[in-house]
Enzyme design. Structure first.
Site, PDB file in Angstrom:
ATOM      1  N   GLU A 178       2.888  49.169   1.896  1.00 20.03           N
ATOM      2  CA  GLU A 178       3.298  48.179   0.760  1.00 20.03           C
ATOM      3  C   GLU A 178       2.572  48.447  -0.625  1.00 20.03           C
ATOM      4  O   GLU A 178       2.781  49.059  -1.843  1.00 20.03           O
ATOM      5  CB  GLU A 178       3.730  46.774   1.278  1.00 20.03           C
ATOM      6  CG  GLU A 178       3.898  45.624   0.470  1.00 20.03           C
ATOM      7  CD  GLU A 178       3.609  44.611   0.704  1.00 20.03           C
ATOM      8  OE1 GLU A 178       3.020  44.142   1.979  1.00 20.03           O
ATOM      9  OE2 GLU A 178       4.323  43.013   0.225  1.00 20.03           O
ATOM     10  N   GLY A 188       4.426  36.238  -2.415  1.00 17.42           N
ATOM     11  CA  GLY A 188       4.573  34.872  -2.141  1.00 17.42           C
ATOM     12  C   GLY A 188       3.448  35.235  -0.533  1.00 17.42           C
ATOM     13  O   GLY A 188       2.667  33.737  -0.844  1.00 17.42           O
ATOM     14  N   ALA A 189       3.698  36.185  -0.011  1.00 14.02           N
ATOM     15  CA  ALA A 189       2.876  35.921   1.254  1.00 14.02           C
ATOM     16  C   ALA A 189       1.669  37.007   1.450  1.00 14.02           C
ATOM     17  O   ALA A 189       0.359  36.302   2.299  1.00 14.02           O
ATOM     18  CB  ALA A 189       3.793  35.987   2.140  1.00 14.02           C
ATOM     19  N   GLN A 239      -1.521  42.807  -2.903  1.00 15.04           N
ATOM     20  CA  GLN A 239      -1.828  44.383  -2.380  1.00 15.04           C
ATOM     21  C   GLN A 239      -2.732  44.618  -3.832  1.00 15.04           C
ATOM     22  O   GLN A 239      -2.586  44.362  -4.878  1.00 15.04           O
ATOM     23  CB  GLN A 239      -0.428  45.235  -2.433  1.00 15.04           C
ATOM     24  CG  GLN A 239      -0.005  45.371  -1.363  1.00 15.04           C
ATOM     25  CD  GLN A 239       0.585  43.572  -0.938  1.00 15.04           C
ATOM     26  OE1 GLN A 239       0.307  42.932  -0.149  1.00 15.04           O
ATOM     27  NE2 GLN A 239       1.382  43.584  -1.988  1.00 15.04           N
TER      28      GLN A 239
HETATM   29  O1  LIG Z   1       5.830  40.419  -0.778  1.00 19.44           O
HETATM   30  P1  LIG Z   1       5.977  39.479  -0.188  1.00 19.44           P
HETATM   31  O2  LIG Z   1       4.499  38.723   0.185  1.00 19.44           O
HETATM   32  O3  LIG Z   1       6.654  39.556   0.822  1.00 19.44           O
HETATM   33  O4  LIG Z   1       6.619  38.052  -0.908  1.00 19.44           O
HETATM   34  P2  LIG Z   1       8.038  38.200  -2.484  1.00 19.44           P
HETATM   35  O5  LIG Z   1       8.648  39.951  -2.121  1.00 19.44           O
HETATM   36  O6  LIG Z   1       9.273  37.221  -1.623  1.00 19.44           O
HETATM   37  O7  LIG Z   1       7.391  37.487  -3.711  1.00 19.44           O
HETATM   38  P3  LIG Z   1       7.979  38.273  -5.242  1.00 19.44           P
HETATM   39  O8  LIG Z   1       6.963  39.120  -5.996  1.00 19.44           O
HETATM   40  O9  LIG Z   1       9.657  38.147  -4.920  1.00 19.44           O
HETATM   41  O10 LIG Z   1       7.945  36.819  -5.415  1.00 19.44           O
HETATM   42  C1  LIG Z   1       6.277  36.031  -5.721  1.00 19.44           C
HETATM   43  C2  LIG Z   1       6.279  35.320  -6.229  1.00 19.44           C
HETATM   44  O11 LIG Z   1       6.651  34.408  -6.505  1.00 19.44           O
HETATM   45  C3  LIG Z   1       7.526  33.432  -7.496  1.00 19.44           C
HETATM   46  N1  LIG Z   1       8.360  33.583  -8.090  1.00 19.44           N
HETATM   47  C4  LIG Z   1      10.158  34.396  -8.450  1.00 19.44           C
HETATM   48  N2  LIG Z   1      10.178  34.258  -9.767  1.00 19.44           N
HETATM   49  C5  LIG Z   1       9.640  33.703 -10.083  1.00 19.44           C
HETATM   50  C6  LIG Z   1       9.353  33.119 -11.316  1.00 19.44           C
HETATM   51  O12 LIG Z   1      10.313  33.285 -12.392  1.00 19.44           O
HETATM   52  N3  LIG Z   1       8.478  32.191 -11.960  1.00 19.44           N
HETATM   53  C7  LIG Z   1       7.917  31.411 -10.597  1.00 19.44           C
HETATM   54  N4  LIG Z   1       7.549  32.182  -9.312  1.00 19.44           N
HETATM   55  C8  LIG Z   1       9.064  33.344  -9.517  1.00 19.44           C
HETATM   56  C9  LIG Z   1       8.380  33.839  -5.513  1.00 19.44           C
HETATM   57  O13 LIG Z   1       9.476  32.242  -5.934  1.00 19.44           O
HETATM   58  C10 LIG Z   1       7.093  33.866  -4.902  1.00 19.44           C
HETATM   59  O14 LIG Z   1       5.758  33.010  -4.035  1.00 19.44           O
HETATM   60 CA   LIG Z   2       6.586  41.499  -2.603  1.00 25.19          CA
END
Ligand SMILES: O=P(O)(O)OP(=O)(O)OP(=O)(O)OC[C@H]1O[C@@H](n2cnc3c(O)ncnc32)[C@H](O)[C@@H]1O
Ligand SMILES: [Ca+2]
Length: 477
Positions: free
Chosen positions: A174, A203-204, A207
């Site tokens: 990743e 979100g989780a 990197q």
């Molecule tokens: O990489 P992993 O950890 O698997 O997670 P993800 O791929 O789902 O994570 P994202 O980068 O898509 O989003 C990261 C976080 O940002 C949040 N997020 C997405 N759009 C957003 C916005 O416009 N404002 C604030 N937070 C947002 C989302 O809910 C996640 O908590």
């Molecule tokens: Ca991601």
């Protein structure tokens, strides 16, 4: 009446000559259009396509890439032509209803069927890569994660693309593919330029990946990825911190404040006036915090905000371990990190959050950034809601926490200083393509980045044409 009849009889449109001319004209037009359409056909087939589904912890997104068909092996030519955000949560949230995980992808997949020319469907590779949400589900309940994958695979196989499988990416993959994406899009790999580091906040998990001159990979081989791309060797440092994405970090920070199972907490990372009843069982339902669940807690607690940046930073620091380091130097939690080097691109939640806070300009001194964030966190909740009517309340409630977490992670975690902070650029897209691991993943799996620099033709095409033209012209004389 008779004058009218006379006109009809003499109507020049009715003479045989004009009829013939008209027929010939129509035939000519039909022929022209046919030739035009036929000539354009190869044009449609000049491109190839690839589709990647990014099954993140918070949501799934589909990306379609396009590149010139005859230049698979060439440089910097793959572009994102479309993206689609899947409605609903990430696939790991469907652990108890796996079939719905598959169904959720249908709409975006139908869009992809429309976007990729039909003739290319069967040869268009389709990949699904899952990240930290599925890593956590797999740790918690591997049978449930297998069921989710099975449902998702069955759903994707129903589409006409060349489905290449669904799998969980390792944290190293990743991180490394995010770095490849950023440097590929910036044309840095082909040209052998100094590379840009990649910072991804999901979100989780989160990197960090960069090339550091005084790092050869020997001190901590787990953090080392080597590449040979366009004739240049790269020794990349990369690390993925599971549970340090912004949603899981928030859980850990809340867990930190509810260790004794209180009925109410006053959280400095939320605005004063914010007040929500939350479930203990929901908060602790994640391997990132489950071991710390208080023994005798009530079912719910009241989450109150008090809006204090300083105190928020203090409690966030407590979810990092800065003491144990077996290496010459560490970021946190005993993880090796070489000296930071070069420019960095920070994307995904780094961008969403800093963009909302109007803090993407890193030429603003770090101290000023802290002051601005401190003032934002101190804004009463009702005022924040009033000022941002179009923003999702769930996001809105968390920007103070997220901004504070980002600054803490960068400065205390990764050791960015007021000197190196301006080297970070908060970015969403580069030349129209989203920054993220998906493009790098596809380039790697389709072997689209050659290990060695491609042989350049002795004469570029335009040069060849000019010389031939020149010869032709001179020959005439
Ligand atoms: O990489 P992993 O950890 O698997 O997670 P993800 O791929 O789902 O994570 P994202 O980068 O898509 O989003 C990261 C976080 O940002 C949040 N997020 C997405 N759009 C957003 C916005 O416009 N404002 C604030 N937070 C947002 C989302 O809910 C996640 O908590
Ligand atoms: Ca991601």
């Amino acid at each position: 009446m008779s004058a009218q009849r006379e006109m009809k009889e003499k109507n020049p449109w009715h003479t045989p000559v004009t009829i013939i001319i008209t027929v010939i004209g129509v035939i000519a037009i039909v022929a022209l259009v046919t030739v035009g359409v036929l000539q354009n056909k190869p044009l449609l087939q000049k491109y190839k396509y690839g589709i990647v589904l990014d099954a993140g912890s918070s949501h799934t997104a589909l990306y379609i890439y396009e590149w010139p068909a005859e230049k698979d092996n060439n440089t910097g030519r793959v572009e994102q032509i479309h993206s689609c955000k899947v409605k609903g949560p990430g696939i790991s949230s469907y652990a108890s209803t796996p079939l719905k995980a598959g169904e959720s992808l249908r709409e975006c997949m139908q869009e992809a069927e429309q976007r990729v020319p039909r003739k290319r469907h069967h040869e268009t590779p389709l990949y699904l890569g899952a990240t930290a949400g599925m890593r956590l589900l797999n740790m918690e309940d591997s049978a449930a994660s297998n069921k989710v994958f099975q449902a998702v695979e069955e759903a994707l196989q129903k589409f006409p693309f060349a489905f290449q499988g669904a799998r969980i990416l390792s944290g190293q993959e990743e991180g490394a593919f995010g770095w490849v994406t950023v440097n590929y899009l910036d044309d840095r790999l082909k040209q052998g330029l100094e590379t840009t580091g990649a910072l991804d906040l999901g979100g989780a998990s989160t990197q960090i990946s960069f090339v550091s001159d005084n790092y050869d990979g020997s001190e901590s081989p787990d953090n080392s990825v080597t590449f040979r791309l366009y004739g240049n060797g790269y020794n990349l440092y990369t690390h993925s911190f599971l549970c340090y994405g912004k949603d899981q970090a928030l859980r850990m920070t809340l867990a930190q404040q509810t260790l004794s199972g209180p009925r109410t907490i006053q959280d400095p990372c939320f605005h004063a006036g914010y007040n929500e009843t939350k479930n203990y069982s929901v908060l602790y339902d994640s391997p990132c915090v489950s071991k710390r669940k208080p023994q005798s807690a009530p079912a719910t607690f009241i989450h109150e905000g008090k809006g204090n940046f300083q105190q928020c930073q203090e409690i966030i620091k407590r979810v990092f371990n800065f003491t144990d380091c077996k290496f010459s130097q560490c970021s946190f939690n005993g993880v090796f990190q070489p000296l930071l080097q070069g420019p960095f691109g920070a994307f995904s939640a780094y961008y969403f959050v800093m963009n909302f806070l109007n803090l993407t300009d890193t030429s603003i001194p770090l101290e000023t950034v802290r002051d601005k964030l401190s003032r934002y966190c101190a804004t009463p909740w009702h005022q924040v809601v009033q000022q941002h009517p179009g923003v999702k309340v769930k996001y809105l409630a968390e920007y103070c926490f997220s901004g504070t977490y980002i600054l803490t992670l960068l400065t205390e975690g990764y050791n960015f200083t007021s000197w190196s902070y301006p080297k970070i650029k908060f970015i969403k897209k580069i030349k129209g393509s989203d920054a993220g691991w998906t493009l790098g993943y596809m380039l790697n799996l389709t072997n689209m980045i050659p290990a060695e620099a491609p042989d350049s033709p002795p004469l570029p095409y335009t040069g060849y044409v000019s010389i031939v033209t020149l010869l032709a012209v001179t020959h005439k004389h």
